[in-house]
Scaffold this active site. Structure first.
Site, mmCIF file in Angstrom:
data_model
loop_
_atom_site.group_PDB
_atom_site.id
_atom_site.type_symbol
_atom_site.label_atom_id
_atom_site.label_comp_id
_atom_site.label_asym_id
_atom_site.label_seq_id
_atom_site.Cartn_x
_atom_site.Cartn_y
_atom_site.Cartn_z
ATOM 1 N N GLY A 33 0.844 -1.281 0.007
ATOM 2 C CA GLY A 33 0.183 0.046 0.070
ATOM 3 C C GLY A 33 0.874 1.208 0.022
ATOM 4 N N CYS A 34 0.487 2.310 0.642
ATOM 5 C CA CYS A 34 1.196 3.525 0.649
ATOM 6 C C CYS A 34 2.606 3.523 1.304
ATOM 7 C CB CYS A 34 0.367 4.599 1.334
ATOM 8 S SG CYS A 34 1.146 6.054 1.850
ATOM 9 N N PHE A 35 3.501 3.521 0.798
ATOM 10 C CA PHE A 35 4.796 3.399 1.219
ATOM 11 C C PHE A 35 5.157 4.448 2.555
ATOM 12 C CE2 PHE A 35 6.526 6.097 -2.637
ATOM 13 C CZ PHE A 35 6.259 7.093 -2.122
#
Length: 196
Positions: A33-35
């Protein structure tokens, strides 16, 4: 965190600093997902000496954040973890990876939707590939999740370091709305698991 400045685009995750170090560090490349979320969780893990946010798994050379967000480059938001295998193993990192994101949602994590948010393990060698496939089979056999694991397992081609403003995002912006609502609960859970 040292080493961050030494990473650019490279195919096998090794930097000059790592090669010249007395320590035998290894590299894992994971997308959950979002880093920013993934980075926040792994930065506090013992044995992880550096976490670099970037892009991998696509075809565009030197992609920008805007290009990756368009979904047209094929890249996922990933983190590259430099770790000391004497303290934490690759398998242990993967177990944490599966613990702190949902590997059963295709191309999304929570409200973040798009192929760039897919669950992906980018292996550096056959040993990492076998470890990933074995763990996914184990979790599937155990029925660890109510729905099937959709994590992609793919050979790492090139890792592209993300823009400077993405690095250490949670540590630099802890009061930002996204950090408070999405990242902090994951980091707090990881800290609790570590007894912090």
């Amino acid at each position: 965190m040292f080493l961050s400045g030494c990473f650019g685009s490279h195919s096998n995750g090794e930097s000059l600093a790592m090669k010249n170090s007395n320590k035998q560090f290894k590299v894992a490349t994971l997308g959950g997902g979002c880093f920013w979320c993934t980075e926040g969780v792994f930065e506090i893990q013992p044995g992880v000496v550096d976490v670099i946010s970037g892009y991998a798994g696509g075809s565009t050379e030197n992609p920008t954040y805007e290009q990756v967000c368009s979904g047209k480059t094929g890249h996922a938001e990933v983190v590259q973890l430099v770790f000391d295998p004497e303290i934490i193993s690759y398998e242990q990192l993967l177990r944490l990876f599966f613990k702190y994101h949902d590997p059963t949602t295709l191309n999304r994590q929570g409200a973040d939707v798009g192929t760039q948010y897919r669950s992906i393990i980018l292996y550096a060698d056959e040993a990492q590939k076998k470890t990933a496939e074995k763990l996914i089979k184990e979790l599937t056999d155990e029925k660890a999740y109510a729905t099937p694991i959709v994590t992609e397992v793919k050979k790492l081609d090139t890792f592209w370091k993300a823009e400077a403003y993405h690095q250490d995002y949670f540590r630099k912006h802890p009061e930002a709305g996204y950090c408070q609502a999405v990242i902090r609960p994951k980091v707090d859970k990881a800290k609790k698991d570590l007894g912090k």
